[in-house]
Design an enzyme around this catalytic site. Sequence first.
Site, PDB file in Angstrom:
ATOM      1  N   GLU A 160     -10.628  53.363  -3.104  1.00  0.00           N
ATOM      2  CA  GLU A 160     -11.555  53.054  -3.863  1.00  0.00           C
ATOM      3  C   GLU A 160     -13.384  54.661  -2.919  1.00  0.00           C
ATOM      4  O   GLU A 160     -13.759  54.405  -4.131  1.00  0.00           O
ATOM      5  CB  GLU A 160     -12.353  51.468  -2.994  1.00  0.00           C
ATOM      6  CG  GLU A 160     -11.867  50.708  -3.086  1.00  0.00           C
ATOM      7  CD  GLU A 160     -10.214  50.406  -2.622  1.00  0.00           C
ATOM      8  OE1 GLU A 160      -9.921  49.949  -2.651  1.00  0.00           O
ATOM      9  OE2 GLU A 160      -9.888  51.171  -1.869  1.00  0.00           O
ATOM     10  N   HIS A 210     -13.664  39.446  -8.814  1.00  0.00           N
ATOM     11  CA  HIS A 210     -13.507  38.230  -7.545  1.00  0.00           C
ATOM     12  C   HIS A 210     -14.554  38.388  -6.756  1.00  0.00           C
ATOM     13  O   HIS A 210     -14.737  38.633  -5.556  1.00  0.00           O
ATOM     14  CB  HIS A 210     -12.668  39.402  -7.259  1.00  0.00           C
ATOM     15  CG  HIS A 210     -10.776  38.936  -8.275  1.00  0.00           C
ATOM     16  ND1 HIS A 210     -11.027  39.819  -9.346  1.00  0.00           N
ATOM     17  CD2 HIS A 210      -9.672  38.610  -8.073  1.00  0.00           C
ATOM     18  CE1 HIS A 210      -9.862  39.840  -9.941  1.00  0.00           C
ATOM     19  NE2 HIS A 210      -8.972  38.351  -9.341  1.00  0.00           N
TER      20      HIS A 210
END
Length: 418
Positions: A160, A210
């Site tokens: 990430e 999410h």
Amino acid sequence: FGAPKKAGTEKVHGAPLGAEELAGAKAALGIDYPAFEVPAHIVEAWRAAGTRSQNIRGEWEARLAKSEKRDEFTRRMSGKLPSDFARAMGDYKQKLAEDKPKVASRKASQMALEIINKTVPETLAGSADLTHSNLTNTPETVPFQADNRLGRYMMYGIREHEMGAAMNGVALHGGLIPYGGTFMVFTDYARPAIRLSALMEQRVIYVMTHDSIGLGEDGPTHQPVEHLAALRAIPNMTVIRPADANETREAWLAAIRRRNAPTCLIFTRQDLPTLDRKAYASAAGLHRGAYVLADLGQGAPEMILMATGSEVSLIVEAGAKLAAEGRRVRLVSFPSWELFAAQPKSYRERVLPPNITRRLAVEAGVAQGWERWVGEDGAIISLERFGASAPGDEALKKLGFSVANVLKQARKLLASRG
């Protein structure tokens, strides 16, 4: 390097060497010329480096001037969007009005991207190993690989921070608009790069899916709780959590048009109803951060229900029930604090009139920061604990994110003030 006593120690990290150590370091490096004097051979090498590519640059500029792609190249490097982009997104808005799809906002994001990636060829997509969950891919974004350097999709792997750092580099170079996705909870891993996007004022778009305990069985390790507050704390960052497919379209418009700052787009895993915009205000209100969806009941509102993302559908349903009981309720969709805070005071007070102090905010995250918008007499339905491993709908209801609880808290507020 070369300082007699400080080399190899923490003392060289942030403090001046001092005269004695500086002299020792220069001696070790063979620097025997005075301070602020640059030797002739270094000046010559530097000037040669500065001029060696003049002809190459001139040849390139001559080729560009003659190229049939010159105007398109210049447009992309300037950061301007294609002329047909607005029309394509307008057509898509009409389609949404007709179809009213019930989809997760992550899916609504992909639907918007299908239009964007067709009409904006400079988008560079990607995901940190979660493509089929983030839905950041479209037919136009085939992977960038060693044997296909025209690919528009970066397969970042489970990295990430590296994804955010790479997108920063792409944005700094210019000519491309990078966006990349991961689960919202993993913004923790990407945070240094996200912060740099904001600090450097770069058009980098983070697609965070999410977004709450509504993601379900993956449980507390994957369910973001404090992350909205953490992202909102970053200066020059715009955080947008849209409520339905219409707001998702507007969120992408806002993000891609924002040329001097990054945007975090926050999307759900679970399906959301698409509001009938004939009955409720246009989703274009998203560009002002918060807007009045509807005033329900007869007369001036006596209470304001406000929410972001998936919780907007809860206040819509609860508001209708309260109106049926004879109460006067204002519904406010609040997708972006930053955009709302940037509005003139007159607009903010039209949406949240100071005389209406019965205010209830609903968001599936920590309450931190909502006090600014609900005031001392308001209330917040929030999540002040970690989540739970359960089906998303069950987790939301169990932890207070239900129409029944919104009604309970709203009635309590109304009763407390007579």
